[in-house]
Structures are given as structure tokens and as C-alpha cells.
Design a protein around this motif. Sequence first.
Motif, PDB file in Angstrom:
ATOM      1  N   GLU A   9       0.837  -1.203   0.000  1.00 33.46           N
ATOM      2  CA  GLU A   9       0.000   0.000   0.000  1.00 33.46           C
ATOM      3  C   GLU A   9       0.873   1.255   0.000  1.00 33.46           C
ATOM      4  O   GLU A   9       0.597   2.224  -0.727  1.00 33.46           O
ATOM      5  CB  GLU A   9      -0.926  -0.012   1.217  1.00 33.46           C
ATOM      6  CG  GLU A   9      -1.958   1.099   1.127  1.00 33.46           C
ATOM      7  CD  GLU A   9      -2.707   1.306   2.423  1.00 33.46           C
ATOM      8  OE1 GLU A   9      -2.740   0.398   3.265  1.00 33.46           O
ATOM      9  OE2 GLU A   9      -3.233   2.409   2.602  1.00 33.46           O
ATOM     10  N   LEU A  12       2.146   2.007  -3.420  1.00 30.28           N
ATOM     11  CA  LEU A  12       1.148   2.694  -4.252  1.00 30.28           C
ATOM     12  C   LEU A  12       1.107   4.191  -3.932  1.00 30.28           C
ATOM     13  O   LEU A  12       0.997   5.031  -4.822  1.00 30.28           O
ATOM     14  CB  LEU A  12      -0.248   2.090  -4.030  1.00 30.28           C
ATOM     15  CG  LEU A  12      -0.482   0.667  -4.530  1.00 30.28           C
ATOM     16  CD1 LEU A  12      -1.857   0.159  -4.079  1.00 30.28           C
ATOM     17  CD2 LEU A  12      -0.380   0.601  -6.052  1.00 30.28           C
ATOM     18  N   LEU A  13       1.204   4.521  -2.655  1.00 26.82           N
ATOM     19  CA  LEU A  13       1.156   5.923  -2.244  1.00 26.82           C
ATOM     20  C   LEU A  13       2.412   6.671  -2.680  1.00 26.82           C
ATOM     21  O   LEU A  13       2.348   7.801  -3.164  1.00 26.82           O
ATOM     22  CB  LEU A  13       0.974   6.020  -0.717  1.00 26.82           C
ATOM     23  CG  LEU A  13      -0.360   5.504  -0.172  1.00 26.82           C
ATOM     24  CD1 LEU A  13      -0.318   5.390   1.349  1.00 26.82           C
ATOM     25  CD2 LEU A  13      -1.506   6.427  -0.591  1.00 26.82           C
ATOM     26  N   ALA A  43      -5.482   3.280  -3.035  1.00 23.45           N
ATOM     27  CA  ALA A  43      -4.478   2.531  -2.267  1.00 23.45           C
ATOM     28  C   ALA A  43      -5.069   1.995  -0.961  1.00 23.45           C
ATOM     29  O   ALA A  43      -4.867   0.835  -0.595  1.00 23.45           O
ATOM     30  CB  ALA A  43      -3.267   3.424  -1.978  1.00 23.45           C
ATOM     31  N   GLN A  47      -6.348  -2.453   0.335  1.00 21.71           N
ATOM     32  CA  GLN A  47      -5.833  -3.123   1.540  1.00 21.71           C
ATOM     33  C   GLN A  47      -6.283  -4.558   1.754  1.00 21.71           C
ATOM     34  O   GLN A  47      -5.460  -5.447   1.989  1.00 21.71           O
ATOM     35  CB  GLN A  47      -6.310  -2.357   2.766  1.00 21.71           C
ATOM     36  CG  GLN A  47      -5.306  -1.507   3.437  1.00 21.71           C
ATOM     37  CD  GLN A  47      -5.959  -0.727   4.566  1.00 21.71           C
ATOM     38  OE1 GLN A  47      -6.719  -1.290   5.364  1.00 21.71           O
ATOM     39  NE2 GLN A  47      -5.681   0.541   4.618  1.00 21.71           N
ATOM     40  N   MET A  70     -10.051  -1.131  -4.553  1.00 23.46           N
ATOM     41  CA  MET A  70      -9.425   0.014  -5.231  1.00 23.46           C
ATOM     42  C   MET A  70     -10.460   0.832  -5.989  1.00 23.46           C
ATOM     43  O   MET A  70     -10.387   2.067  -6.062  1.00 23.46           O
ATOM     44  CB  MET A  70      -8.335  -0.524  -6.171  1.00 23.46           C
ATOM     45  CG  MET A  70      -7.674   0.475  -7.097  1.00 23.46           C
ATOM     46  SD  MET A  70      -8.574   0.764  -8.651  1.00 23.46           S
ATOM     47  CE  MET A  70      -8.199  -0.706  -9.604  1.00 23.46           C
ATOM     48  N   GLN A  79      -5.268   1.899 -10.140  1.00 23.82           N
ATOM     49  CA  GLN A  79      -4.090   1.064  -9.881  1.00 23.82           C
ATOM     50  C   GLN A  79      -4.256  -0.404 -10.268  1.00 23.82           C
ATOM     51  O   GLN A  79      -3.642  -1.286  -9.650  1.00 23.82           O
ATOM     52  CB  GLN A  79      -3.722   1.177  -8.376  1.00 23.82           C
ATOM     53  CG  GLN A  79      -3.180   2.545  -7.977  1.00 23.82           C
ATOM     54  CD  GLN A  79      -3.932   3.165  -6.801  1.00 23.82           C
ATOM     55  OE1 GLN A  79      -5.122   2.907  -6.595  1.00 23.82           O
ATOM     56  NE2 GLN A  79      -3.257   3.991  -6.037  1.00 23.82           N
ATOM     57  N   ALA A 269       5.630   1.225  -9.022  1.00 22.78           N
ATOM     58  CA  ALA A 269       4.979   0.763  -7.785  1.00 22.78           C
ATOM     59  C   ALA A 269       5.554  -0.594  -7.367  1.00 22.78           C
ATOM     60  O   ALA A 269       5.857  -0.817  -6.185  1.00 22.78           O
ATOM     61  CB  ALA A 269       3.469   0.665  -7.980  1.00 22.78           C
TER      62      ALA A 269
END
Lengths: 283, 283
Positions: A9, A12-13, A43, A47, A70, A79, A269
Motif C-alpha cells: 500500500e 502505491l502511495l 491505495a 488493503q 481500489m 491502480q 509501484a
Amino acid sequence: MRSAAQNAELALLLEVCGTPKPGNVDRHRDLEDLLFEHFLAGAVGAQSGLRMAESGESVGPSFEQSVAGMAEQGGGNTQFGALLLLVPLVKAADDGISRSTAESVVADTTVADAKAFYRAFEHVDVFVSEPDPELEALDVRRGSDAAPALEERGLTLLDVMDRSVPGDDVAREWIAGFERSFDVADRIATARGPVADRAATAFLATLAERPDTLVAKRRGGETAAEVTERAADILRTDGRATDRDAVESFADELVSRGINPGTTADLIAAGLFIALENELIEL
Amino acid sequence: MRSAAQNAELALLLEVCGTPKPGNVDRHRDLEDLLFEHFLAGAVGAQSGLRMAESGESVGPSFEQSVAGMAEQGGGNTQFGALLLLVPLVKAADDGISRSTAESVVADTTVADAKAFYRAFEHVDVFVSEPDPELEALDVRRGSDAAPALEERGLTLLDVMDRSVPGDDVAREWIAGFERSFDVADRIATARGPVADRAATAFLATLAERPDTLVAKRRGGETAAEVTERAADILRTDGRATDRDAVESFADELVSRGINPGTTADLIAAGLFIALENELIEL
């Protein structure tokens, strides 16, 4: 210590945070209907699917769940491709990750995983090319309707990815042992400064390496080749230390032309995740 | 649908994303040793503690866990105060949240919650004022060593918060039924545009309302009052639609003077959570 799902995660951020990342949403750029905050929500939403992969669930259902979560934001597909790389990588992670463990995970995928992958397309609108007429039964846009065709041909998720190469560099990672994802991790590890800045540097180098397959699908191979040449030219100007202004104007130009090298972002990513998980970087 | 814990994490991310947020790290500003990416990692790290609160664990241990996870990044204290608001709010959330349920949650805290709160200070360096000499046994910097004093006096976590008012507007929320957090949620709901932009607008209005207690602790009451007057002046210039340039230069000035209205940012995170959880905003 962050878990593998948490590192995914965070990857992704950090990916969306890196700037300038020519053509894509980044810390300094929104697109018209696709905002920075949609990527934050994407993101966070991913989870539960990432945690499924971490706890040993199969790749297909974990991926489907991550995509469903997502997609619970108003920006659309943020994503999908990144998750198609991250989910097997999270499953392969066990106190670090190697190319061989990642290859084992994708080699172990089944027809059930392929079916879940197709179902994932029902949760979000993903840009795909028109398939060959003879492959219409396996058009991903069929979603769960493709299940009988997958069963009949006994196609695993790895087989599905194999059929998507060439033309899709996310699928190519599945077949090539995540080679470029691991290269990105090394680039990020050897760069300096804040992690998000390193990710932006790695983005440009990766874009300069091969034409982005999402750009090729959407805008044609010539445009994709032009973008890659331009990225390579900027890199060549002064080697590693790129001319920031040149990158910024390239970024603005691509955004205004609506050219989004999304596959390259997916690779970044994945590389960020590997770098975090293998402690090549500190954050 | 995002869970309450996910909405809390998203609130932390949206809070740091909003810009300009004078004096604080935001989408366009890093501080010298405290970067945007530290806040991303802090939000991801807080996950497990937020999930504890969501699944019905007590406020104190959930808070301690969220702080321990938040602190696993190199920037230091990023979101301690925000988590002290978010943890009880997450615990109070049940398909929406009201002031009365939030008040019940904090009223139900125990001495054990107070002890866990003190232990949280062992995970991260939080700026606190010197206590009165007679209260030395209850100095939060004593961490778990304060447990006997808490036991002896029978102080619950709500009692501890009660003793921190005035001078700490996070503690004040516990006593005042999260009044300002809910006000922030309403401000965010009635504003327009991307959620992060609304959060930045709400930040300025909230800063203009009362002096920031973190600024007061660190730099004195006069500076805190000056900052609040300046924020009010900018707001008055043209009412709701603030002069963007004036806010940007105010933001740059506060960053260069090292003045960080952190308590106001904590209230924005809490307000964002309430707005998300009560579906006052869409994202």
C-alpha cells in the motif's frame, strides 16, 4: 515492522507522490477527472485484497478483492496494473523477496485464478485493446462469462498473462520473472534523496528504456516510441542528474496531450514495493 | 464500502494532501527533516491500531498500537494528536457517527486506557510542556512509570484529558464532545471542489477561530495569537473565497519561521474522518 501488505500500500502511495512523473497524476499534477486523492483512496481500498495475498490466499481472488476495493472511489481505474504486479509479489514475500519466489508464485496459479482475474474486470473500467476475433471468447471484457472458455482450454492465470505478451509490459513481468520491477528497485536503491523523488527519477529512466504499453494501446506505437525517445533525450542531456526544468515541461506537455504512461507507473509501484520489502531503502 | 479504520487512514492521507495548509507539511511543502512521505508511512503504519479500535478493542491499547505503528518511519511524530482523536471516533463509528456516541466512548475509558496512553509516549518523541511540579508524577514523559500514580488516583483516560484542558485543544475535543471536529466536517461538506482542497480551506477557517495550542506550547501564546489573527485577516479579505496568493505566502512564511499549527491539522483529520464516515462527502 510494516507487513508486506502495508509495504504494498505504501508503494502505491509513494508511486503517485513522486514528481515529476511525465504524463501521470503526481504530487503536483491532477488530471481532469482523475485526482491525486483518487489514488490515495484507491491505495487504501486495495488493503483487504493485499492482506489476503499476504495471508496465503490465492493470487486470483486476492487480486479481484484488491481491485474491487481500489475501485470504490470516483476516479475510475487508478491502480489495476500496479495491483496485478503487487499481489503476486506480496504473496511471494517472506521476510524479503527474490525473483525466484515471485516466479514460483505465478507458476503456481490455476484456472480458478484466471477466472478471478476475469471477474476483476467487472469491478472497474480498464482500457484494453480489441482482441483478435478468434480470441473473442477470452476477451477480458467478458468478465465471468469467459469462465467456460478458460475451463475448456485449461488456462491458468500465468497462461493468460503469457498470451498478453507482447503488447502488455505488466503481463511481461509475469513471464520474465519480474525483471524490470527488480531493476526499478535497484534504481531506487542507488538514487539519493527522498524516496518519492527517487521514484520519479526511476520513472523517467524506465520510460526511456522501452515504450510504455498503455500509451501504445491507447495512442498507437508511434506515439509510445516518441515518448520513450523524448525521455531518453532528457536523460542523455546530463546523464543521471536530469535537467529538472526539462522534465517538468515534458510532464506538462504529456498531461496536456492526454498521454499517460500508466504501465511505467505500474512498474515503479512494483519496484518501490521490492525496495521497501528488501530494505533497500529506509522510510 | 470502506471500513471505519480505512476511512480514518484515508482521513490522515487527505489531511496531509490538502494545500496550502500554512506552516505544515502538505502536498506542496516538506519541512527539513519531516517529509510528505513520512506522513504517508505514518498513516499506513497506524492501520493495525485503527483496526483494533474498529473491532471493539479499548481506546487506550488501540491508541498505543496505532502510535507504535505510526512511529515506524524516520520522520518522528507525524500524527500523534490526530490519532488521539481518530481512535475514539473509529470506536464510536457504527454505520455513521454522532457526537453522543463519541462522548459515550470517551466516557467509558478506564485507568487501563490511561496507562496505555502513557505507554504511547515511549514509542515516539512528542512535544509537551513542562508540567506543574506537583503533577510531576503524572508527567506523560514518564511513560509506563506513571502507572502507579494513575492507579493510586484512579484516573481514567478521560480524566487525564480533562486535566490537559486548557492548553491542549486535542484534549478539549474529548471533553467538549468533539465539537470542533464535527464543525470541521460540516465545513468540508459545504465547501466545493476536491476533498483535499476543502480540507485546506477548513484548515484556514479553523486556524482563524482559535489559537493553535501546539504553536502556543512551542512558541508561546503571543505567536499563536498572531498566527490566528493573520489567518482571520486573510479570511476576511474576501470572505469564503480566500485569496490564494495571500494564503500561499502566509504558508511559506510560517514554514520558514518554523511555526507548525499541528493541533489545527489534527482537527482537520478528525473532521475528514467524520465527513467520510457520515458520507457528507464522496470520494
